[in-house]
Design a protein around this motif. Sequence first.
Motif, PDB file in Angstrom:
ATOM      1  N   TYR A  47      34.557  39.339  43.466  1.00 12.97           N
ATOM      2  CA  TYR A  47      33.696  38.245  43.906  1.00 12.97           C
ATOM      3  C   TYR A  47      33.824  38.118  45.417  1.00 12.97           C
ATOM      4  N   ASN A 101      36.688  42.150  38.215  1.00 13.82           N
ATOM      5  CA  ASN A 101      37.004  40.847  38.808  1.00 13.82           C
ATOM      6  C   ASN A 101      36.790  40.882  40.313  1.00 13.82           C
ATOM      7  N   GLY A 160      42.266  45.093  35.333  1.00 11.79           N
ATOM      8  CA  GLY A 160      41.791  43.846  34.754  1.00 11.79           C
ATOM      9  C   GLY A 160      42.594  42.628  35.162  1.00 11.79           C
ATOM     10  N   LYS A 161      43.808  42.818  35.658  1.00 15.64           N
ATOM     11  CA  LYS A 161      44.667  41.705  36.050  1.00 15.64           C
ATOM     12  C   LYS A 161      44.679  41.479  37.563  1.00 15.64           C
ATOM     13  N   TYR A 201      33.469  32.778  44.519  1.00 17.26           N
ATOM     14  CA  TYR A 201      34.525  32.393  43.584  1.00 17.26           C
ATOM     15  C   TYR A 201      34.897  30.916  43.727  1.00 17.26           C
ATOM     16  N   LEU A 255      42.477  40.253  40.897  1.00 19.59           N
ATOM     17  CA  LEU A 255      41.323  39.534  41.422  1.00 19.59           C
ATOM     18  C   LEU A 255      41.051  40.056  42.819  1.00 19.59           C
ATOM     19  N   ARG A 266      31.896  47.305  43.584  1.00 17.42           N
ATOM     20  CA  ARG A 266      31.338  47.423  42.230  1.00 17.42           C
ATOM     21  C   ARG A 266      30.698  48.788  41.990  1.00 17.42           C
ATOM     22  N   LYS A 325      46.030  34.895  33.949  1.00 15.68           N
ATOM     23  CA  LYS A 325      44.756  35.591  34.068  1.00 15.68           C
ATOM     24  C   LYS A 325      44.852  36.747  35.061  1.00 15.68           C
ATOM     25  N   TYR A 326      45.532  36.507  36.200  1.00 16.79           N
ATOM     26  CA  TYR A 326      45.683  37.531  37.242  1.00 16.79           C
ATOM     27  C   TYR A 326      47.143  37.679  37.640  1.00 16.79           C
TER      28      TYR A 326
END
Length: 153
Positions: free
Chosen positions: A105, A103, A79-80, A110, A82, A95, A3-4
């Motif tokens: 948080y 991604n 996108g990969k 999280y 975190l 943001r 995912k990351y």
Amino acid sequence: MKKYDKLIFVDSDDTDRAPMASAIMQKKYLLSPLKVCSRGLVVLFPEPVNQKAEAVLVSNGLTAKEHAATQLSQEDISGKVLLLTMEEAQKEKIRTGYTNALNVYTIAEYTGVSEDVAPLYGAPLSAYGKCYETLEALINRLVIQLNEEELKK
């Protein structure tokens, strides 16, 4: 497929909480390799880690002695990656100030905890010790969560 590929801890100036979190995380076991580092939202020059943060890390068998504060850049975001901030306001700044910051948080959010990691500016050494304990607990939860996500694949 992971995912990351990368985990970035983000703080205001990358001199205390984020480097401590990065140092703690780098000593944890993950089922899949993950590049771990820290960044700041306002870094004017590459400062070393705060002396109190380093003292607390050393007392726990870690170090960030070679750390130099680094500004979070648009190139850090994909996108990969975190991004885990210490406070809600930092999350919102990323943001709104960076494109494709998907991604992002707070570390508390999280890991399912309600409180942000308190700022340390001007705090005594004991507050740095308490912050270390808070980060250690959050990162233990984070490691479990990331490993569980890896197992679900």
